[in-house]
Motif scaffolding. Structure first.
Motif, PDB file in Angstrom:
ATOM      1  N   THR A  57      35.742  45.215  40.103  1.00 36.80           N
ATOM      2  CA  THR A  57      36.980  45.014  39.356  1.00 36.80           C
ATOM      3  C   THR A  57      36.881  45.766  38.036  1.00 36.80           C
ATOM      4  O   THR A  57      35.797  45.834  37.429  1.00 36.80           O
ATOM      5  CB  THR A  57      37.253  43.524  39.061  1.00 36.80           C
ATOM      6  OG1 THR A  57      38.227  43.423  38.019  1.00 36.80           O
ATOM      7  CG2 THR A  57      36.005  42.777  38.612  1.00 36.80           C
ATOM      8  N   THR A  58      38.006  46.330  37.585  1.00 43.73           N
ATOM      9  CA  THR A  58      37.991  47.040  36.295  1.00 43.73           C
ATOM     10  C   THR A  58      37.627  46.119  35.139  1.00 43.73           C
ATOM     11  O   THR A  58      37.163  46.572  34.108  1.00 43.73           O
ATOM     12  CB  THR A  58      39.372  47.650  36.003  1.00 43.73           C
ATOM     13  OG1 THR A  58      40.349  46.629  36.182  1.00 43.73           O
ATOM     14  CG2 THR A  58      39.667  48.822  36.919  1.00 43.73           C
TER      15      THR A  58
ATOM     16  N   PRO B 153      37.501  38.994  39.107  1.00 45.31           N
ATOM     17  CA  PRO B 153      38.424  39.844  39.866  1.00 45.31           C
ATOM     18  C   PRO B 153      39.814  39.220  40.014  1.00 45.31           C
ATOM     19  O   PRO B 153      39.997  38.017  39.766  1.00 45.31           O
ATOM     20  CB  PRO B 153      37.764  39.960  41.243  1.00 45.31           C
ATOM     21  CG  PRO B 153      36.480  39.242  41.163  1.00 45.31           C
ATOM     22  CD  PRO B 153      36.431  38.440  39.915  1.00 45.31           C
ATOM     23  N   GLU B 154      40.753  40.037  40.461  1.00 44.39           N
ATOM     24  CA  GLU B 154      42.144  39.573  40.633  1.00 44.39           C
ATOM     25  C   GLU B 154      42.306  38.935  42.012  1.00 44.39           C
ATOM     26  O   GLU B 154      43.053  39.422  42.858  1.00 44.39           O
ATOM     27  CB  GLU B 154      43.102  40.739  40.419  1.00 44.39           C
ATOM     28  CG  GLU B 154      43.112  41.194  38.967  1.00 44.39           C
ATOM     29  CD  GLU B 154      44.142  42.261  38.673  1.00 44.39           C
ATOM     30  OE1 GLU B 154      44.570  42.972  39.609  1.00 44.39           O
ATOM     31  OE2 GLU B 154      44.531  42.391  37.496  1.00 44.39           O
ATOM     32  N   TRP B 155      41.594  37.835  42.217  1.00 45.59           N
ATOM     33  CA  TRP B 155      41.645  37.135  43.491  1.00 45.59           C
ATOM     34  C   TRP B 155      42.490  35.867  43.415  1.00 45.59           C
ATOM     35  O   TRP B 155      42.545  35.088  44.357  1.00 45.59           O
ATOM     36  CB  TRP B 155      40.226  36.729  43.931  1.00 45.59           C
ATOM     37  CG  TRP B 155      39.344  37.866  44.315  1.00 45.59           C
ATOM     38  CD1 TRP B 155      39.737  39.121  44.714  1.00 45.59           C
ATOM     39  CD2 TRP B 155      37.910  37.868  44.364  1.00 45.59           C
ATOM     40  NE1 TRP B 155      38.630  39.896  45.008  1.00 45.59           N
ATOM     41  CE2 TRP B 155      37.500  39.148  44.809  1.00 45.59           C
ATOM     42  CE3 TRP B 155      36.926  36.902  44.083  1.00 45.59           C
ATOM     43  CZ2 TRP B 155      36.155  39.497  44.965  1.00 45.59           C
ATOM     44  CZ3 TRP B 155      35.588  37.252  44.245  1.00 45.59           C
ATOM     45  CH2 TRP B 155      35.214  38.538  44.682  1.00 45.59           C
TER      46      TRP B 155
ATOM     47  N   ASP C 176      39.136  30.255  39.172  1.00 47.03           N
ATOM     48  CA  ASP C 176      38.694  30.754  37.862  1.00 47.03           C
ATOM     49  C   ASP C 176      38.814  32.275  37.808  1.00 47.03           C
ATOM     50  O   ASP C 176      38.287  32.912  36.901  1.00 47.03           O
ATOM     51  CB  ASP C 176      37.285  30.270  37.497  1.00 47.03           C
ATOM     52  CG  ASP C 176      36.307  30.301  38.655  1.00 47.03           C
ATOM     53  OD1 ASP C 176      36.567  31.015  39.641  1.00 47.03           O
ATOM     54  OD2 ASP C 176      35.273  29.588  38.569  1.00 47.03           O
ATOM     55  N   ALA C 177      39.519  32.847  38.788  1.00 49.09           N
ATOM     56  CA  ALA C 177      39.770  34.295  38.808  1.00 49.09           C
ATOM     57  C   ALA C 177      40.998  34.620  37.955  1.00 49.09           C
ATOM     58  O   ALA C 177      41.643  33.730  37.391  1.00 49.09           O
ATOM     59  CB  ALA C 177      40.024  34.737  40.246  1.00 49.09           C
ATOM     60  N   ARG C 178      41.313  35.923  37.896  1.00 48.48           N
ATOM     61  CA  ARG C 178      42.596  36.376  37.351  1.00 48.48           C
ATOM     62  C   ARG C 178      43.499  36.703  38.534  1.00 48.48           C
ATOM     63  O   ARG C 178      43.102  36.575  39.682  1.00 48.48           O
ATOM     64  CB  ARG C 178      42.405  37.650  36.510  1.00 48.48           C
ATOM     65  CG  ARG C 178      41.493  37.461  35.294  1.00 48.48           C
ATOM     66  CD  ARG C 178      41.237  38.792  34.576  1.00 48.48           C
ATOM     67  NE  ARG C 178      40.591  39.724  35.458  1.00 48.48           N
ATOM     68  CZ  ARG C 178      41.111  40.871  35.887  1.00 48.48           C
ATOM     69  NH1 ARG C 178      42.320  41.246  35.488  1.00 48.48           N
ATOM     70  NH2 ARG C 178      40.456  41.672  36.710  1.00 48.48           N
TER      71      ARG C 178
END
Ligand code: FES
Length: 578
Positions: free
Chosen positions: A96-97, A450-452, A474-476
């Motif tokens: 992830t960025t 990560p964006e999960w 707890d991800a984005r």
């Protein structure tokens, strides 16, 4: 206004002016590149930090656009020095960025510190590049202007408008539900990204460039110009011209990023229907500038700021191209009226609100008045409770209102791979009331958060015609996502946050009006589970990942490295030249 600078007071003069052997080297090597002394003598040197690369489709035009910036710098009597930096493509960089945002921030800060530059134009736009570039440049402290990449054109397939990310998610659900063909799916693939520029929904990229403008870090109107519009070339040259004057004026970021500027940027973010990612980046950027910003501040401003930008995914129809034609971010600021603090100044040296009375709104369905908002409150809500003592966020405007108050049984997955299996496994209990929970996806656990967070809808529910359910992690999630997704749970499960203690079948209660999120489990039982919890091993034993996991802060603190924040103290010295 502080007194201006003379040439002898510029940083670059320390490299270029003295009559000694080191400076002889700096001058002769500049001449090696074909420049004559009159090209740089008596002139500020301006860094053009360019995040172009062959792996960055959102910044494909930056190679050419940097030349327009340099043209402006030369016109204004400066000397440009282009310096490449990490391009951080959302699509190509794994895992992830977000793992590398702070690396770009460190790179930006040290590029500026180690080179003979007096000011900078920062070229970014794809999600993490805006906060990464700004955080680094703020910590370095020399004058800078942010030049946003601009959104790409609207997507199009078979006469239908397509929005970045949002329609990718939407049509993937349809593909899984079996309602669109392979050929249609491939047509969407070719039509959803038709030009250079960043995502053209009000996702993280558009939100962050709007925040940069509202914080005073761009020239007026810069963030809304589509990448493919000739106005973008003109804006690029204007940035080059203005930064030279900013150096002479010594207009440093500490004079721009004040409490008022930060509050303005939060207000504008809320009115855009902003990406949840913006919360993390806003906190990190503000803390770099020494302005404390807490989740509660964001919730407070959000409660009194309606969503005015009718742009997907919070809005129903329009995209960033429509936003520009309707008047752009300056028009939205005009609609906000006295909600903006007129004491904050911008890179122009004038107040953010200067000239807003002259701004026209060309379509008030796209940029709504306060009397007719898209959503009555700001787009983000901050939750607290025994599942998220340090906070979690949700985007109420982008989820089905029936989930604003919800109680249901948890279905818990320990990682993303398990989650993908569980949701479509008939052996697991699943109803429309189920609360899907994904843990170990935070800053440490992901790793890199990560964006999960927009956990895929289970096929069984898709086939029933359902398109939303309560999901917690707890991800984005991508700013182009939508749904009843509770994100950024802090502290994260990987370090023992309460999400680590939740079990499948536990009842979970979400109440957005009261801003609460709780597991209905007794305190005694929670204490027993905590005593039995075993910490997982860390992901990295060496390299950048090791540094990341040793120093990354939690989401409610902006996920900065602890040693880079102003609270850490310390001062990095200027490099010795001789
Ligand atoms: Fe670059 Fe969305 S992928 S902004």
């Amino acid at each position: 206004m502080a007194a201006g600078k003379t040439y002898e007071q510029l940083r670059s003069a320390r490299w270029m002016l003295p009559d000694d052997q080191r400076s002889f080297g700096h001058r002769s090597r500049t001449m090696q590149m074909g420049y004559a002394p009159e090209d740089w003598q008596g002139k500020p040197i301006i860094a053009v930090i360019n995040t172009w690369s062959d792996a960055q489709p959102c910044h494909m035009h930056f190679r050419e656009r940097a030349e327009w910036v340099k043209r402006g710098i030369l016109q204004s009597g400066g000397f440009p020095m282009e310096l490449p930096a990490l391009s951080l493509s959302e699509n190509f960089v794994k895992p992830t960025t977000m793992l590398y945002r702070n690396m770009l921030a460190m790179e930006t800060e040290e590029l500026l510190r180690s080179h003979p530059v007096d000011g900078a134009v920062l070229m970014g736009g794809c999600d993490k590049t805006t906060p990464g570039l700004v955080m680094g440049a703020v910590s370095m402290g020399i004058p800078f202007i942010y030049l946003p990449a601009g959104p790409m054109l609207r997507g199009n397939y078979a006469g239908k408008t397509l929005g970045s990310g949002t329609d990718g998610f939407k049509y993937w659900d349809e593909r899984r539900a079996g309602t669109i063909s392979k050929e249609e799916w491939q047509g969407i693939e070719g039509g959803i990204a038709r030009s250079y520029g960043h995502c053209m929904t009000m996702g993280t990229a558009s939100t962050m460039t709007a925040i940069a403008e509202a914080m005073g870090l761009t020239l007026p109107g810069a963030s809304s110009i589509p990448a493919a519009d000739a106005n973008h070339q003109r804006m690029s040259a204007a940035c080059g011209r203005r930064i030279v004057d900013m150096v002479w004026e010594d207009l440093t970021p500490d004079r721009i990023i004040t409490r008022a500027a930060v509050d303005n940027s939060v207000t504008v973010a809320m009115a855009t229907g902003c990406s949840t990612n913006a919360i993390i980046h806003l906190i990190a950027m503000a803390r770099r500038a020494g302005v404390p910003l807490e989740l509660d501040d964001l919730d407070r401003i959000g409660r009194t700021t309606p969503v005015l930008a009718n742009i997907r995914p919070s809005g129903s129809t329009y995209l960033m191209e429509d936003f520009f034609y309707a008047g752009g971010l300056r028009a939205l600021m005009k609609q906000l009226g006295d909600k903006l603090d007129s004491t904050a100044i911008t890179v122009t040296g004038k107040p953010l609100t200067d000239g807003l009375d002259q701004v026209k709104i060309y379509n008030d369905d796209v940029i709504r008045p306060l009397s007719n908002p898209v959503y009555h409150e700001g787009s983000l809500a901050v939750l607290k409770g025994n599942l998220c003592p340090d906070g979690a966020v949700i985007k109420p405007a982008a989820c089905d209102p029936k989930f604003h108050r919800h109680c249901g049984p948890a279905l818990v997955a320990d990682n993303y791979a398990d989650m993908k299996k569980i949701i479509d496994d008939p052996d697991y209990p699943l109803t429309p009331d189920t609360v899907l929970v994904l843990r170990n996806a935070g800053p440490q656990g992901g790793p890199g958060m990560p964006e999960w967070g927009m956990i895929p809808m289970p096929k069984a529910l898709l086939k029933l015609g359902l398109r939303d359910m309560v999901r917690i992690s707890d991800a984005r999630m991508s700013g182009t996502s939508f749904g009843a997704c509770v994100l950024h749970v802090a502290p994260e499960s990987y370090i023992g946050g309460p999400l680590a203690l939740l079990r499948t079948g536990d009842m979970v209660e979400l109440d957005i009006p009261t801003r609460s999120l709780n597991m209905l489990v007794s305190e005694e039982e929670i204490a027993a589970r905590r005593a039995a919890w075993v910490a997982p091993t860390r992901h990295y034993e060496r390299g950048y990942g090791f540094m990341f996991s040793s120093h990354i802060e939690q989401a409610d603190k902006g996920c900065d490295f602890d040693f880079l924040t102003t609270e850490f103290g310390g001062k990095t010295p200027e490099p010795a030249i001789n």
